[in-house]
Design an enzyme around this catalytic site. Structure first.
Site, mmCIF file in Angstrom:
data_model
loop_
_atom_site.group_PDB
_atom_site.id
_atom_site.type_symbol
_atom_site.label_atom_id
_atom_site.label_comp_id
_atom_site.label_asym_id
_atom_site.label_seq_id
_atom_site.Cartn_x
_atom_site.Cartn_y
_atom_site.Cartn_z
ATOM 1 N N LEU A 411 0.819 -1.212 0.000
ATOM 2 C CA LEU A 411 0.000 0.000 0.000
ATOM 3 C C LEU A 411 0.846 1.253 0.000
ATOM 4 O O LEU A 411 0.441 2.299 -0.510
ATOM 5 C CB LEU A 411 -0.924 0.013 1.225
ATOM 6 C CG LEU A 411 -1.980 -1.101 1.293
ATOM 7 C CD1 LEU A 411 -2.703 -1.041 2.636
ATOM 8 C CD2 LEU A 411 -2.974 -0.953 0.155
ATOM 9 N N GLY A 412 2.039 1.184 0.590
ATOM 10 C CA GLY A 412 2.908 2.353 0.656
ATOM 11 C C GLY A 412 4.204 2.006 1.354
ATOM 12 O O GLY A 412 4.322 1.002 2.066
ATOM 13 N N GLY A 414 7.712 3.922 3.449
ATOM 14 C CA GLY A 414 8.233 5.119 4.082
ATOM 15 C C GLY A 414 9.523 4.835 4.820
ATOM 16 O O GLY A 414 10.089 3.736 4.743
ATOM 17 N N GLY A 415 9.987 5.823 5.554
ATOM 18 C CA GLY A 415 11.255 5.691 6.260
ATOM 19 C C GLY A 415 11.209 4.688 7.386
ATOM 20 O O GLY A 415 12.245 4.157 7.799
ATOM 21 N N GLN A 416 9.984 4.376 7.904
ATOM 22 C CA GLN A 416 9.878 3.458 9.038
ATOM 23 C C GLN A 416 9.569 2.021 8.615
ATOM 24 O O GLN A 416 9.675 1.115 9.421
ATOM 25 C CB GLN A 416 8.788 3.955 10.005
ATOM 26 C CG GLN A 416 9.001 5.368 10.515
ATOM 27 C CD GLN A 416 10.316 5.534 11.230
ATOM 28 O OE1 GLN A 416 10.708 4.677 12.015
ATOM 29 N NE2 GLN A 416 11.016 6.629 10.951
ATOM 30 N N GLY A 417 9.165 1.812 7.348
ATOM 31 C CA GLY A 417 8.875 0.456 6.918
ATOM 32 C C GLY A 417 7.929 0.438 5.728
ATOM 33 O O GLY A 417 7.685 1.459 5.088
ATOM 34 N N THR A 418 7.370 -0.756 5.418
ATOM 35 C CA THR A 418 6.485 -0.962 4.275
ATOM 36 C C THR A 418 5.134 -1.450 4.781
ATOM 37 O O THR A 418 5.061 -2.277 5.686
ATOM 38 C CB THR A 418 7.094 -1.998 3.307
ATOM 39 O OG1 THR A 418 8.405 -1.564 2.931
ATOM 40 C CG2 THR A 418 6.237 -2.140 2.068
ATOM 41 N N VAL A 419 4.051 -0.934 4.172
ATOM 42 C CA VAL A 419 2.682 -1.292 4.594
ATOM 43 C C VAL A 419 2.051 -2.169 3.509
ATOM 44 O O VAL A 419 2.071 -1.818 2.326
ATOM 45 C CB VAL A 419 1.828 -0.031 4.823
ATOM 46 C CG1 VAL A 419 0.425 -0.425 5.273
ATOM 47 C CG2 VAL A 419 2.481 0.866 5.862
ATOM 48 N N ASP A 531 5.419 13.759 12.378
ATOM 49 C CA ASP A 531 5.477 13.659 10.913
ATOM 50 C C ASP A 531 4.094 13.910 10.308
ATOM 51 O O ASP A 531 3.596 13.134 9.496
ATOM 52 C CB ASP A 531 6.005 12.286 10.486
ATOM 53 C CG ASP A 531 6.484 12.277 9.037
ATOM 54 O OD1 ASP A 531 6.686 13.374 8.472
ATOM 55 O OD2 ASP A 531 6.652 11.193 8.476
#
Length: 733
Positions: A411-412, A414-419, A531
């Protein structure tokens, strides 16, 4: 008879040598096989007639000793290695600047040679203090980049490339041409060190350098390029009789076409089949020896001296050596051997399954303990979290729910991980966030604390945390699934079914402000999101706002006023005061919300390359328009159509106060939420002007000092926002 046998053996030997020459990829006997120490296989070549097209021509420079192969685009690059798996290693120049200003250099395009930079094997690296490096496309828009801050102690220690004096990031796929830009993060604090940026082979960078600073003494670094053959050249490989995929069951190789970076054209790839080796691109499909059979019997693969290895085409067989005994005895030996092998295979398979199962259980227990599972169980059992709503999922269920984390379920990122999107066994749709690896020493307690706190949050405008899984290498968080994407997509992608009306935008702003007020003031422990941006605001099935992505969020003690952290955030939303001091306060979230509020008013993106560099930041662009008293010119046409001027002015003033460079002069989220609710109330009241004054009077009585700022004229509000030249660079990233 003996002489005839010798002649026959010589003929067979000559035929084998001829097959070998064709298998290694020589077009004819005059083609060079190498240049210096580098092998040059077909479809590449040096002499005319030895390569498939001019794009694959290699120049052998004999001015060096030994000679060096050179690959020419507009300039020449030294070829380090050519592999038939579709990769090409070359020495590529690095870029540097020793001035404190912005410096940009365009690099040669690889499009003419049908080459792209390998995304999986290269990284974009920037070295230097106070350095922001980026790769830009033909329109000078940033396509990737990274930022490194200053730390003289880290320079002396020679630390790795982790954002301090050195940073790294992945490159885009199908990259062929670009320009490289170096600029200081803060021009008002010049750095005396030179800055460097380059694309480099990741494995070489990690294994051959003792410190990133070693690159300063090099003019070129290795990069990996991916080559492919345009399908229009397939006749050079497959011959005129084969215009489609070639995979004859009797052939020793196979070829296929597939989509590539050549626009609408297809690319051709070939490979030898298992049990064969050689060059599958040899330009004569009628010669089966282009991929020759491997003699598997070399090395005695048979498990016992009782077996004799016989090489076959593409494989081999182990035949039993029959002893000089009776036939009955031989049959008994064969049967007993087969039964023994059968029991051995069954026992070995069963033992392997048992060992792997135990190993997997121990591995899960290790990850569970390392990721803080025991500590989290203590919190859950002690009643500190909502046990009914917080669940510890097992890895097998989440792997099944996400189809083993299939890339099609993403789904997306980012800097913290993958969804990933997933469906549980009960049919419930969820979002599974696969976090990055946690530092066991420093971040374990914070991660567990975050899970416990988020499990207690119960607000309709905050995405719910359903549970987590700690028995995998990286923690997995399970959230409710929000179907209608992000606020950014809603604002910037045309949606005829649900247009972004002023009522919808004002409602979303009010919901987000209320949720932030809850996190700051009404939660059991204050929580700073850190954020806030339009891509972290999701819209549910009824287009209600949901704040998401608490990966960088932190909870604080009730009497604590700020957090001191390494600067994290998103360009365009980052609080300039936090960027300077590294101290994050609740007013830093207010600043980020102010940018979102301006996005709702203008329909513009937080950072846009279409605006001039001085006003690339939406916050700077908006403040400048307010100071010039022409901000109505930049308001979105849909907003101007649906709303009244008094409402736009009220929201614009509120946004300007949120964007004040001084955190102390910004309102709290409670005050922001009340102001937006008041403006919403005006839209439902017939006498707009009269009720606007009534709401202003009520709010003035409750928050007299803040109201003096929020209800002043545009020129009066300008005095509350620092507009000196020193402040602008912090808003223009």
């Amino acid at each position: 008879m003996a002489e005839a046998m010798v002649v026959f053996q010589i003929i067979v030997l000559l035929g084998s040598m001829n097959a070998f020459v064709k298998a290694v990829g020589l077009v004819n006997s005059s083609c060079s096989q190498s240049c210096g120490n580098v092998s040059i296989p077909y479809p590449f070549g040096i002499e005319p007639g030895c390569y498939i097209s001019d794009s694959y021509r290699i120049d052998c420079n004999h001015s060096f000793s030994p000679p060096k192969p050179m690959f020419t685009t507009f300039t020449q690059f030294e070829v380090l290695d050519i592999s038939l798996d579709g990769t090409l290693r070359v020495n590529y120049p690095r870029f540097f600047s020793c001035s404190n200003g912005t410096k940009t250099k365009p690099f040669d395009s690889l499009a003419a040679r049908s080459l792209v930079f390998s995304q999986s094997r290269n990284r974009f690296i920037a070295i230097g203090c106070d350095n922001f490096a980026s790769l830009n496309d033909a329109e000078d828009a940033v396509i990737c980049g990274c930022m490194s801050v200053c730390d003289n102690k880290a320079i002396n220690r020679g630390n790795g490339c982790n954002g301090i004096n050195c940073c790294q990031t992945t490159i885009p796929s199908d990259l062929q041409d670009f320009s490289l830009s170096l600029k200081p993060i803060d021009p008002n604090h010049p750095s005396s060190t030179c800055k460097y940026a380059f694309i480099v082979e990741q494995m070489w960078f990690e294994t051959n350098l003792t410190s990133p600073s070693d690159i300063q003494n090099m003019s070129h670094v290795p990069v990996v390029l991916e080559w492919l053959i345009d399908s229009t050249l397939s006749s050079h490989v497959l011959g005129n009789n084969f215009s489609r995929e070639y995979d004859d069951i009797n052939s020793t190789y196979s070829c296929a076409t597939h989509s590539s970076s050549l626009g609408s054209r297809k690319a051709l790839t070939c490979s030898c089949k298992p049990g064969f080796e050689g060059n599958p691109y040899f330009p004569d499909p009628r010669v089966p020896e282009r991929c020759t059979d491997i003699d598997e019997c070399i090395g005695s693969p048979c498990s016992s001296s009782s077996f004799h290895c016989v090489n076959t085409i593409g494989s081999y067989q182990c035949l039993i050596i029959e002893p000089p005994r009776t036939k009955t005895y031989a049959i008994a030996i064969v049967i007993s051997t087969c039964l023994g092998l059968l029991f051995l295979l069954i026992g070995g398979w069963w033992s392997y399954k048992v060992i792997m199962k135990r190993k997997n259980i121990k591995r899960k227990e290790k990850f569970f303990k390392r990721n803080g599972g025991l500590l989290l169980q203590q919190h859950l059992s002690s009643g500190e979290a909502n046990v009914e709503k917080t669940k510890l999922f097992n890895s097998k269920d989440l792997e099944k729910a996400t189809d083993h984390f299939n890339v099609n379920r993403i789904l997306g990122q980012g800097g913290q991980g993958t969804v990933y999107k997933g469906m549980l066994v009960d049919g419930k749709i969820v979002a599974v966030k696969k976090s990055k690896v946690i530092d066991e020493e420093k971040q374990l307690e914070e991660f567990i604390n975050e899970v416990v706190i988020l499990s207690q949050i119960n607000h309709r405008n905050v995405v719910k945390l359903l549970g987590c899984c700690l028995e995998t290498e990286v923690p997995l968080l399970v959230y409710e699934f929000i179907p209608n994407g992000t606020l950014s997509q809603y604002l910037h992608v045309q949606n005829e079914e649900f247009p972004s009306t002023w009522d919808m935008r004002l409602r979303i702003a009010t919901e987000v402000a209320g949720a932030l007020f809850y996190l700051h003031s009404a939660a059991s422990l204050p929580i700073y999101h850190r954020d806030i941006k339009s891509t972290n605001i999701l819209l549910d099935d009824k287009y209600r706002a949901k704040i998401a992505d608490f990966g960088t969020s932190r909870s604080i003690a009730i009497d604590q006023t700020h957090l001191t952290t390494v600067v994290q955030g998103t360009f365009g939303y980052l609080d300039p005061e936090y960027f300077q001091s590294s101290q994050f306060t609740e007013k830093s979230d207010v600043y980020s919300f102010g940018v979102v509020l301006v996005e709702l008013l203008t329909g513009e993106k937080a950072i846009s390359s279409t605006r001039t560099p001085e006003i690339k930041s939406l916050a700077t662009y908006f403040i400048h328009a307010m100071e010039e008293n022409n901000f109505l010119d930049i308001i979105d046409a849909q907003v101007m159509k649906d709303s009244k001027t008094e409402e736009i002015i009220a929201v614009a003033k509120l946004a300007k106060m949120c964007l004040n460079l001084s955190g102390k002069k910004r309102p709290t989220m409670k005050e922001v939420a009340m102001q937006l609710e008041a403006i919403q109330t005006l839209r439902t009241t017939p006498n707009v002007q009269q009720n606007y004054e009534e709401v202003e009077n009520v709010r003035s009585e409750m928050y007299e000092q803040w109201d003096v700022i929020s209800t002043s004229t545009i020129s009066g509000a300008d005095s509350g926002v620092a507009s000196s030249s020193d402040a602008h660079p912090l808003l223009s990233f």
